[in-house]
Enzyme design. Structure first.
Site: not given
Length: 1290
Positions: A231, A373
């Site tokens: 993250e 991502d």
């Protein structure tokens, strides 16, 4: 020496003043901008399940594996015998549709084709460019599992890892670095700063072992120089782990550099910077005089990122100092362009334009790092075009050079003195807590959401309310260490127990095996560090060891404990709120880990030398004495006083004997990143030992504060006031949990502090946490132009942050006396009571009912029926109210009632059932609730006996059962008894009079035991139970022709209906009587049910504890006698039901009441029902049986709404989450957005529409904010049509 050893040697040289890569005098650099990309690919082990019952029987040397996702798909399709995990709806856990997840092109492309294809393209056009990619350990194993299982289309190449290996080993940059750089990552997506260094180290070793599996890179695996934190969540605390594995650089969000500068401009503008609290002033340790501050709105989002360039666009050293020894660890921190990374993920391309105004201001080249991502199914991140736009758009731009991080650092390594502090925090777009340094997207202090207070107070018998800010606004979330709860926080408390058992098992095992395992070949050294340790191959891919021979040939208990523990803390399990069963996936892994560690440690507990596991110290509020506007306040701006709390979760296998917080104050109000004084426990001692950059005069002595403890064992699997969470938690109940420890501190104001936690176990083992800093503000404020500003000269004291930090004041106030008690005679044996609701300072929980001074029962409602009374008898009633604390009101005023004379029927029942029940009604009256009334034993042996008052009726209609569903109902025709005494035997024989006592006790059971269930089971209503009238139907002696002057006049208190002025239209004032011309004979013969229509009516009214239907058939003038016929419970929750024969009529007109004068008559118009089934609730009449309570929202949106924009429903039902995926509406072909929710009838909800953030919430057409929409669901299936006038951002 090995690569890792060489690197550690280089760092040591640097610390001593030597050089690492570049000479001390850096050469001039060009003004162009370096640019590179980091792509993150990951899928969790969605259900890391292992049948623990199979371990003992597994042969030595056989693999021990939890399920990878290919096996999970098989498990869900065909759960094995004895599989224990099912959702409340009966479907097997987990809820995830993995076939759908993995079928998306974003997954197949990112895992099976795009990376090496794009790397080949870059190889020919951008010689210095690198693709830095993470493939998590879990996604590698999941893809391989799916290919082996063959259960997802497109995954069919067993050699799927070969193209990866070829690209990694064969494609090189101009400087010889890997073009496709598979950088380090935590194997199961665990967040190192949150799980701690022991967990992170094992998970990164697991990742390396996975990269080296034969089906991926195999023996060609080489450890990368770089690291991508899960993250993008970085903390200086994890640097020792990176150093231990030889990692040289890590990407870090650029705003976490900027938010540490001493000239940060937004301290007095809370919420402006990414919608979170301003940085705590303890983080403001860096200075940069070059460039300027820039505000960067995130594309199509509300957040605005503030950065200072070029400080936030050039690499710097970041470091960790061991607080006990002063030893330093460091890596290069490479800033990631947060706003632009989001933009490319959303739009598919981005340029480095934001950095161009700041070229050539410092010696280093700026670097534009885009990280997002690579496999995201939403937006454009998971698109081959986006992957290719790195070279086609970003690097093709004028003044920009595609240059990987390794290539960049070759000539742009920071100067040795360029050491900066970075703020904790993560990726920018978590929306509810964007890059918050308190990490509130993945944990939240135990608290109470505003919408939970009603349930909280009801369960706890308290009267708490959300505290208000200085402007008088109630906060959205209230922290409470004593009484609060949060499912995410629970996971970190659970972690401490499993972690401590795993660490203790490891410590004992390695002490007993001092030469157990160490790297023996080059591949081992690429995966792990030097020295005696658990076998990384066994803790990653264990096989069964021989328990009888010290686990020879396989994994020992410590390795198995770690193997099963590591899948637990995938951050994705906390990303999407509770998301059905995500909240219990950690518990599954914790329990499986403890299965191996706990018995092993328990047997060897005398050898425990491991200190307590202590979660890194937390504080609340984040900014004591200053402004806070975070998820922990429910996004309510709070200006707090100087009180704060330090808390943690801790556990030790031998028990914690002592735990405390230590705090010391700084001399100055600011600190510098290069200073070591505040980073160590003992500055004076280490300064004397020669550790540089320490001045003991800068800090004071440590002050100790004891910690309170909250034992969490009682709440380990949820709390009663969060029932939906508790229901899921109890599907996978956790077994061991750490306790919550907390201290309240209010001794400081306008001061910079250090603090840490020290814990000791029963064996004397000590754990000291890392040292952290906090600036405690003034806690006082000035108000000017509507804005509160912190000031030591302020005259306004800040809000106190806590509401449960002092003992709750006991509730000793009694409820008010109930008023207006009414007693209504219902028949010769029952009286109905009703009264007005009493009031209380907190809440009335019920009422005590007294008859003739003796308490006869309680009820939570404001009505009660007293049954079993004697005929022709006067009774006096009084009522008391009580609350949750047991306080009783005084007696209400008395109400009296006298029962009329009544007819009685006495039935002797010859025992056929061991516990017989009689289900009955006075002929033509209301049935008892099935199974009826138990028949007591008689004075005559072998018989049971009951006497029933049937009021004015002359016959009793009845059937018998055993209380468990076996019925005797005279073949479906029921039995009839006249007044007087009768004897019944299970052969169906009815005989007048009492039985004659037998001369001897029968030894043989009756020849005909009544077992068959009646053809129409007598359970609910007069038709679904007995329906047959006596042979001779009674005829009324008085016709019901008199219309009343006024009928029901009371208005319901809850049900939204209007009392009639004179309805129902015809109500007889004289009840019709019916006297049969003769009593039934000894064996009555029932009359067949007349042929004709019928109406089955289902009625739901939460305000009525009893429901009566008062009706007349179409074409008739006669109404039933008020209040009508009592309806019975049905198989549909909350609905009462009745089936009414219509004969030749085609319908009926009806009104409903509670039997005590409260009516629902459709606003005076009554209701009409046709033949067949009808359902009525909240005034909503539909044809057919009841439908589940649901509300379908149909929403029209403005024409300016972006095409395919998401629209969310947010409200009190989901804690006002503006982008809750569970409340995402679906756009229809007509452009209407819709969603159907199961909202309970009668429970009011408030809500609004958003496009995924509060910046895109709906507004009035003028752009002004609107009040929350409200809805009280009527029940059944309901549709609500809405129109959004305008979005806030348009």
């Amino acid at each position: 020496m090995t690569r890792k050893t060489r690197y550690l040697h280089q760092i040591t040289t640097l610390i001593l003043g030597g050089l690492l890569i570049v000479p001390a005098a850096a050469p001039p650099v060009s003004a162009d901008i370096a640019a590179t990309h980091v792509y993150h690919n990951h899928m969790p082990n969605f259900w890391a399940y292992y049948d623990l019952n199979t371990y003992n029987s597994t042969p030595v040397g056989s693999p021990i594996r939890y399920t990878y996702d290919g096996e999970v798909i098989q498990l869900k399709q065909n759960p094995p015998a004895g599989y224990p995990y099912y959702l409340p709806n009966g479907s097997p856990m987990p809820h995830d549709d993995l076939v759908s997840y993995y079928s998306h092109h974003a997954k197949t492309g990112a895992y099976l084709t795009w990376p090496w294809s794009v790397a080949n393209t870059l190889h020919s056009s951008h010689p210095q460019a690198q693709m830095h990619v993470t493939m998590s350990g879990s996604v590698v194993n999941n893809v391989n599992s799916i290919i082996q299982q063959g259960n997802v289309s497109g995954y069919n190449n067993p050699a799927w890892g070969t193209p990866w290996k070829n690209a990694v080993t064969q494609l090189k940059t101009a400087g010889g670095d890997n073009r496709l750089d598979l950088i380090h990552f935590s194997g199961h997506h665990s967040m190192g700063p949150l799980v701690g260094n022991d967990y992170l180290l094992k998970d990164m070793i697991y990742h390396g072992a996975t990269m080296a599996q034969p089906y991926f890179l195999g023996s060609s695996y080489k450890s990368s120089k770089g690291f991508f934190p899960t993250e993008l969540g970085f903390s200086e605390r994890i640097i020792p782990v990176l150093n231990k594995l030889g990692i040289q650089w890590s990407v870090i969000g650029n705003n976490h550099f900027s938010r540490t500068l001493k000239d940060y401009p937004l301290l007095d503008s809370p919420g402006t910077d990414t919608m979170i609290s301003p940085p705590n002033r303890s983080d403001l340790q860096n200075v940069s005089t070059a460039g300027a501050w820039v505000n960067e709105p995130m594309f199509n989002e509300q957040q605005v990122v503030y950065n200072k360039y070029p400080f936030a666009s050039t690499a710097h050293w970041v470091r960790y100092v061991d607080p006990a020894t002063g030893a330093e660890s460091r890596v290069v921190g490479v800033p990631v362009a947060q706003a632009q990374s989001w933009e490319e993920g959303y739009l598919g391309q981005v340029k480095a334009d934001a950095l161009k105004p700041y070229e050539n201001l410092v010696a280093q080249k700026q670097i534009f790092v885009v990280a997002h991502d690579g496999d995201n199914s939403s937006g454009r991140a998971g698109s081959e075009e986006t992957w290719r736009n790195a070279g086609n758009v970003t690097y093709a731009d004028s003044g920009v050079t595609g240059m990987g991080i390794d290539e960049y650092l070759r000539s742009n390594t920071p100067a040795a003195a360029d050491v900066v502090h970075v703020q904790d925090g993560s990726w920018i777009d978590t929306r509810d807590s964007s890059s918050d340094p308190a990490w509130y997207h993945w944990h939240l202090p135990f608290g109470i959401w505003k919408g939970q207070f009603a349930a909280f107070n009801q369960v706890n018998g308290t009267a708490y309310a959300p505290k208000k800010n200085l402007a008088g606004v109630e906060e959205g979330m209230t922290v409470s260490f004593e009484k609060g709860y949060h499912y995410l926080e629970r996971n970190f408390a659970l972690l401490q127990a499993s972690l401590n058992y795993a660490k203790t098992a490891e410590q004992i095992w390695l002490e007993e095996h001092p030469n157990y395992w160490k790297p023996a070949n080059p591949l081992d050294r690429e995966v792990t560090y030097e020295g005696n340790q658990l076998n990384p191959w066994m803790l990653s891919y264990p096989v069964k060891g021989n328990p009888a021979n010290d686990y020879a040939g396989g994994a020992n208990p410590a390795e198995l404990a770690w193997y099963f523990l590591l899948p637990a803390m995938d951050s994705g399990f906390g990303y999407y709120d509770e998301n059905v069963d995500d909240s219990v996936k950690p518990a599954l892994s914790f329990n499986q880990s403890l299965y191996f560690s706990k018995p092993y440690v328990s047997q060897k507990l005398a050898k425990d030398k491991t200190g307590p596991s202590v979660w890194w110290p937390q504080r609340y509020p984040y900014n004591p004495g200053s402004a806070n506007v975070s998820k922990a306040e429910g996004w309510t701006l709070q200006h707090y006083n100087n009180a704060f709390a330090i808390y943690t979760y801790a556990f030790d296998t031998s028990g914690i004997s002592e735990i405390k917080v230590k705090v010391r104050a700084h001399r100055d109000k600011t600190a510098d990143a290069a200073d070591n004084t505040f980073k160590v426990y003992d500055p004076a001692g280490l300064a004397a030992a020669g550790i540089a950059n320490i001045d003991p005069a800068k800090v004071g002595a440590w002050t100790e504060y004891p910690m309170n403890v909250r034992d969490l064992s009682a709440d380990i699997n949820g709390v009663d006031w969060q029932p939906s969470s508790m229901t899921i938690m109890q599907k996978v109940p956790a077994t061991d949990i750490g306790n919550l420890y907390f201290s309240y501190i209010s001794d400081y104001r306008d001061q910079l502090l250090d603090y840490f936690i020290e814990a000791k176990d029963a064996k004397g083992n000590v754990t000291q946490s890392d040292i952290q800093q906090v600036y405690v503000g003034a806690g006082k404020y000035k108000l000017a132009n509507g804005k509160y500003t912190e000031s030591m000269q302020g005259t306004i004291e800040g809000t106190h942050p806590f509401i449960t930090d002092v003992p709750a004041v006991p509730d000793t106030e009694a409820p008010a006396v109930p008023a207006n008690l009414q007693a209504t005679v219902m028949n010769a044996s029952s009286v109905g009571l009703s009264w007005n609701a009493a009031t209380d300072n907190i809440r009335v929980t019920g009422y005590e009912i007294y008859r003739n001074g003796v308490r006869i029962g309680t009820t939570p409602s404001t009505s009660y029926t007293d049954s079993g009374l004697s005929a022709s008898t006067a009774y006096e009633y009084r009522v008391k109210a009580y609350d949750a604390s047991g306080n009783l009101s005084g007696f209400s005023a008395a109400a009296t009632a006298t029962t009329p004379a009544g007819n009685h029927v006495t039935v002797y029942y010859k025992q056929g059932y061991s516990t017989p029940y009689i289900h009955y009604r006075p002929a033509g009256g209301t049935w008892t609730t099935a199974p009826g009334v138990a028949i007591p034993a008689a004075e005559v042996a072998g018989y049971n006996k009951i006497t029933i008052n049937i009021g004015a009726a002359t016959q009793l209609e009845a059937c018998f059962n055993n209380g468990s569903g076996t019925w005797d109902s005279n073949g479906g025709s029921n039995y009839l008894f006249g007044t007087g005494t009768w004897t019944y035997t299970p052969t169906g024989k009815i005989q007048a009079g009492a039985p004659v006592a037998p001369s001897a006790t029968p030894t043989v059971a009756p020849t005909a035991t009544p077992t068959p269930k009646p053809s129409v089971t007598p359970t609910v209503t007069p038709i679904t139970t007995p329906t047959v009238a006596p042979t001779l139907s009674p005829t009324p002696t008085v016709a019901p022709t008199v219309k009343p002057s006024a009928t029901p006049i009371a208005t319901p208190t809850v049900t939204p209906t209007v009392s009639p002025t004179a309805t129902p239209t015809v109500v007889p004032t004289i009840a019709p009587t019916a006297t049969p011309t003769t009593s039934p004979s000894a064996t009555p013969v029932p009359t067949a049910t007349p042929a004709g229509n019928s109406a089955t009516i289902y009625y739901k009214n939460t305000a009525f504890s009893n429901s009566y239907i008062h009706y007349k058939l179409d074409g008739a003038t006669a109404w039933t006698t008020s209040p009508g016929v009592q309806m019975q419970a049905s198989t549909f929750s909350g609905y009462k039901a009745i089936t009414i024969p219509l004969g030749s009529a085609t319908g009926l007109t009806a009104a409903f009441n509670n039997g005590s004068g409260i009516w629902d008559n459709n606003g005076g118009s009554n209701y009409h029902f046709g033949t067949g089934s009808s359902s009525l609730t909240g005034g909503n009449l539909i044809t057919g049986e009841p439908q589940a309570d649901s509300v379908t929202f149909r929403v029209s949106v403005p024409g300016s709404t972006p095409a395919n924009a998401p629209v969310y429903l947010t409200g009190s039902f989901n804690s006002w989450n503006a982008a809750d995926p569970a409340y995402l509406l679906t756009r229809g072909s007509d452009g209407i957005y819709s969603i159907t929710l199961n909202l309970p009838a009668g429970s009011a909800v408030t809500y609004k529409l958003t496009r995924g953030s509060w910046a895109t919430v709906e507004t009035a057409s003028s752009g002004a904010d609107i009040t929350n929409r409200t809805l009280t669901p009527a029940g059944g299936a309901q549709t609500v049509t809405l129109t959004v006038q305008r979005w806030k951002d348009q």
